[in-house]
Design a protein around this motif. Structure first.
Motif, PDB file in Angstrom:
ATOM      1  N   VAL A 257      58.790  69.075  51.898  1.00 31.78           N
ATOM      2  CA  VAL A 257      58.299  67.745  51.544  1.00 31.78           C
ATOM      3  C   VAL A 257      58.412  66.807  52.743  1.00 31.78           C
ATOM      4  O   VAL A 257      57.525  65.978  52.990  1.00 31.78           O
ATOM      5  CB  VAL A 257      59.086  67.187  50.341  1.00 31.78           C
ATOM      6  CG1 VAL A 257      58.704  65.734  50.075  1.00 31.78           C
ATOM      7  CG2 VAL A 257      58.844  68.031  49.096  1.00 31.78           C
ATOM      8  N   ALA A 258      59.490  66.934  53.522  1.00 31.20           N
ATOM      9  CA  ALA A 258      59.669  66.084  54.701  1.00 31.20           C
ATOM     10  C   ALA A 258      58.553  66.317  55.716  1.00 31.20           C
ATOM     11  O   ALA A 258      58.021  65.368  56.312  1.00 31.20           O
ATOM     12  CB  ALA A 258      61.030  66.355  55.341  1.00 31.20           C
ATOM     13  N   GLN A 259      58.189  67.580  55.936  1.00 33.96           N
ATOM     14  CA  GLN A 259      57.087  67.880  56.862  1.00 33.96           C
ATOM     15  C   GLN A 259      55.782  67.284  56.351  1.00 33.96           C
ATOM     16  O   GLN A 259      55.008  66.701  57.121  1.00 33.96           O
ATOM     17  CB  GLN A 259      56.946  69.395  57.027  1.00 33.96           C
ATOM     18  CG  GLN A 259      58.070  70.045  57.821  1.00 33.96           C
ATOM     19  CD  GLN A 259      57.983  71.562  57.805  1.00 33.96           C
ATOM     20  OE1 GLN A 259      57.464  72.161  56.862  1.00 33.96           O
ATOM     21  NE2 GLN A 259      58.515  72.198  58.845  1.00 33.96           N
ATOM     22  N   MET A 260      55.528  67.412  55.052  1.00 34.32           N
ATOM     23  CA  MET A 260      54.316  66.852  54.468  1.00 34.32           C
ATOM     24  C   MET A 260      54.275  65.343  54.645  1.00 34.32           C
ATOM     25  O   MET A 260      53.231  64.774  55.000  1.00 34.32           O
ATOM     26  CB  MET A 260      54.232  67.224  52.985  1.00 34.32           C
ATOM     27  CG  MET A 260      54.010  68.712  52.736  1.00 34.32           C
ATOM     28  SD  MET A 260      54.297  69.182  51.007  1.00 34.32           S
ATOM     29  CE  MET A 260      53.236  68.042  50.141  1.00 34.32           C
ATOM     30  N   GLN A 261      55.393  64.689  54.444  1.00 39.78           N
ATOM     31  CA  GLN A 261      55.454  63.235  54.578  1.00 39.78           C
ATOM     32  C   GLN A 261      55.202  62.796  56.019  1.00 39.78           C
ATOM     33  O   GLN A 261      54.437  61.860  56.277  1.00 39.78           O
ATOM     34  CB  GLN A 261      56.804  62.716  54.103  1.00 39.78           C
ATOM     35  CG  GLN A 261      56.945  61.195  54.178  1.00 39.78           C
ATOM     36  CD  GLN A 261      58.282  60.716  53.647  1.00 39.78           C
ATOM     37  OE1 GLN A 261      59.113  61.504  53.211  1.00 39.78           O
ATOM     38  NE2 GLN A 261      58.501  59.409  53.678  1.00 39.78           N
ATOM     39  N   GLN A 262      55.833  63.483  56.976  1.00 41.55           N
ATOM     40  CA  GLN A 262      55.677  63.111  58.385  1.00 41.55           C
ATOM     41  C   GLN A 262      54.252  63.327  58.876  1.00 41.55           C
ATOM     42  O   GLN A 262      53.704  62.487  59.599  1.00 41.55           O
ATOM     43  CB  GLN A 262      56.669  63.909  59.230  1.00 41.55           C
ATOM     44  CG  GLN A 262      58.122  63.528  58.998  1.00 41.55           C
ATOM     45  CD  GLN A 262      59.102  64.532  59.579  1.00 41.55           C
ATOM     46  OE1 GLN A 262      58.708  65.502  60.218  1.00 41.55           O
ATOM     47  NE2 GLN A 262      60.392  64.307  59.353  1.00 41.55           N
ATOM     48  N   SER A 264      51.517  63.414  56.981  1.00 43.53           N
ATOM     49  CA  SER A 264      50.679  62.426  56.287  1.00 43.53           C
ATOM     50  C   SER A 264      50.746  61.075  56.986  1.00 43.53           C
ATOM     51  O   SER A 264      49.719  60.405  57.175  1.00 43.53           O
ATOM     52  CB  SER A 264      51.132  62.271  54.835  1.00 43.53           C
ATOM     53  OG  SER A 264      50.998  63.474  54.125  1.00 43.53           O
ATOM     54  N   GLU A 265      51.937  60.682  57.387  1.00 43.28           N
ATOM     55  CA  GLU A 265      52.095  59.405  58.078  1.00 43.28           C
ATOM     56  C   GLU A 265      51.362  59.407  59.413  1.00 43.28           C
ATOM     57  O   GLU A 265      50.751  58.403  59.805  1.00 43.28           O
ATOM     58  CB  GLU A 265      53.577  59.098  58.277  1.00 43.28           C
ATOM     59  CG  GLU A 265      54.306  58.747  56.980  1.00 43.28           C
ATOM     60  CD  GLU A 265      55.798  58.545  57.179  1.00 43.28           C
ATOM     61  OE1 GLU A 265      56.289  58.820  58.303  1.00 43.28           O
ATOM     62  OE2 GLU A 265      56.473  58.117  56.221  1.00 43.28           O
ATOM     63  N   THR A 268      47.652  58.860  58.768  1.00 45.57           N
ATOM     64  CA  THR A 268      47.217  57.665  58.040  1.00 45.57           C
ATOM     65  C   THR A 268      47.708  56.354  58.646  1.00 45.57           C
ATOM     66  O   THR A 268      47.267  55.288  58.209  1.00 45.57           O
ATOM     67  CB  THR A 268      47.694  57.726  56.568  1.00 45.57           C
ATOM     68  OG1 THR A 268      49.128  57.819  56.535  1.00 45.57           O
ATOM     69  CG2 THR A 268      47.092  58.919  55.858  1.00 45.57           C
ATOM     70  N   ARG A 269      48.542  56.405  59.646  1.00 42.53           N
ATOM     71  CA  ARG A 269      49.123  55.156  60.153  1.00 42.53           C
ATOM     72  C   ARG A 269      48.082  54.245  60.792  1.00 42.53           C
ATOM     73  O   ARG A 269      48.278  53.026  60.856  1.00 42.53           O
ATOM     74  CB  ARG A 269      50.262  55.430  61.133  1.00 42.53           C
ATOM     75  CG  ARG A 269      49.850  56.040  62.450  1.00 42.53           C
ATOM     76  CD  ARG A 269      51.012  55.988  63.457  1.00 42.53           C
ATOM     77  NE  ARG A 269      52.150  56.766  63.015  1.00 42.53           N
ATOM     78  CZ  ARG A 269      52.472  57.965  63.523  1.00 42.53           C
ATOM     79  NH1 ARG A 269      51.715  58.515  64.475  1.00 42.53           N
ATOM     80  NH2 ARG A 269      53.527  58.617  63.083  1.00 42.53           N
ATOM     81  N   LEU A 279      46.026  62.470  48.501  1.00 43.57           N
ATOM     82  CA  LEU A 279      46.733  63.567  49.166  1.00 43.57           C
ATOM     83  C   LEU A 279      46.739  64.826  48.301  1.00 43.57           C
ATOM     84  O   LEU A 279      46.962  64.759  47.093  1.00 43.57           O
ATOM     85  CB  LEU A 279      48.183  63.147  49.448  1.00 43.57           C
ATOM     86  CG  LEU A 279      49.109  64.214  50.045  1.00 43.57           C
ATOM     87  CD1 LEU A 279      48.664  64.588  51.450  1.00 43.57           C
ATOM     88  CD2 LEU A 279      50.555  63.722  50.048  1.00 43.57           C
TER      89      LEU A 279
END
Length: 300
Positions: A257-262, A264-265, A268-269, A279
């Protein structure tokens, strides 16, 4: 999903070649359509819809897009049957010749009239081909008008990147294969976070232009993945300030989940602060230790 609702189509010699290669990686989830005046494009295509433009010939439509379009329109009734169940058409073609410049816009228009979502990947001629570039100008506008998303590949960039990898740009266009495979599997397979055609429609119908990017690499290097996506062999690519984004993440069974969040950021930033982001995520056995990211960006 393999009920005829997802269709990969190639128009013209290069378009057919690319469509066949891309379809090989997702054939369980999509149908294949090949359209050309040169019957060599149909050789050994036993499980594809094949639409020859005119009489048997190995000469093609040369630089005659009007002839290719006229030949396509003679097969409108046949195409009505093929397109009846289609909800998403991914159209691959190269502009500057006859078949791609003439038949591709006609196919896109017919598919949209039937209610299908049309995503087009079109290749622009090499810069040192003035005649082909002139022929492509009209086709570019028509394809953009008849597609929900239309991205233009630069053959110069595609060939340069292929040389750097030591491969043939015609037969190994990694950007096309990865993007088509990613889109089809996103919609055709169950994932951790599922995306569907309605999600895709919602994103591409946001006002403004749109583009599509893909990258594969180390899930622990999100910025590297994003920079890899921006290196796509497109004629132009700008995603800053976009107001819509459909983002699909694919990784091996150890994707966190951490990899997915990073990741994604990272993707999209640079979007508009009020951008709509949808997503999706899925595991893929073939991506152990790696991640593939597919992004459809709109509202540009």
């Amino acid at each position: 999903m393999h009920d005829g609702s997802l269709l990969v189509a190639g128009v013209g010699g290069l378009g057919c070649l690319w469509a066949r290669r891309a379809h090989e990686k997702c054939s369980e989830h999509a149908d294949l359509l090949l359209v050309d005046a040169d019957e060599r494009s149909f050789e050994d295509a036993r499980h594809a819809h094949c639409l020859p433009l005119g009489e048997n010939s190995i000469e093609g439509c040369a630089a005659l897009p009007q002839l290719a379009e006229a030949q396509y329109r003679r097969s409108t009734a046949i195409m009505q049957t093929i397109l009846e169940p289609v909800e998403l058409l991914i159209l691959l073609t190269a502009l500057g010749g006859g078949a791609g410049s003439g038949a591709a816009p006609a196919l896109a228009a017919q598919a949209r009239r039937k209610g299908a979502l049309v995503l087009t990947i079109s290749a622009l001629p090499f810069e040192d081909q003035p005649v082909r570039n002139e022929i492509s100008l009209e086709a570019i506008g028509r394809l953009e008008d008849e597609s929900d998303v239309c991205v233009h590949l630069s053959l110069d960039r595609l060939a340069w990147q292929a040389r750097a990898r030591g491969v043939d740009w015609k037969t190994q266009p990694s950007y096309i294969e990865e993007l088509v495979q990613g889109l089809i599997l996103t919609l055709g397979q169950v994932g951790l976070i599922n995306l569907d055609l309605m999600d895709l429609r919602n994103v591409v119908r946001i006002s403004g232009s749109a583009t599509m990017i893909v990258a594969e690499g180390d899930p622990n290097d999100p910025d590297g993945l994003f920079l890899s996506a921006l290196a796509a062999p497109l004629a132009s690519l700008e995603v800053g300030g976009a107001t819509g984004c459909l983002l699909q993440l694919e990784g091996g069974k150890h994707m966190t989940v951490a990899q997915m969040q990073q990741v994604s950021e990272a993707f999209t930033r640079g979007l508009h602060p009020d951008a709509q982001v949808i997503l999706g995520a899925r595991h893929s056995d073939g991506l152990d230790g790696r991640m593939r990211v597919i992004a459809v960006v709109s509202g540009l």
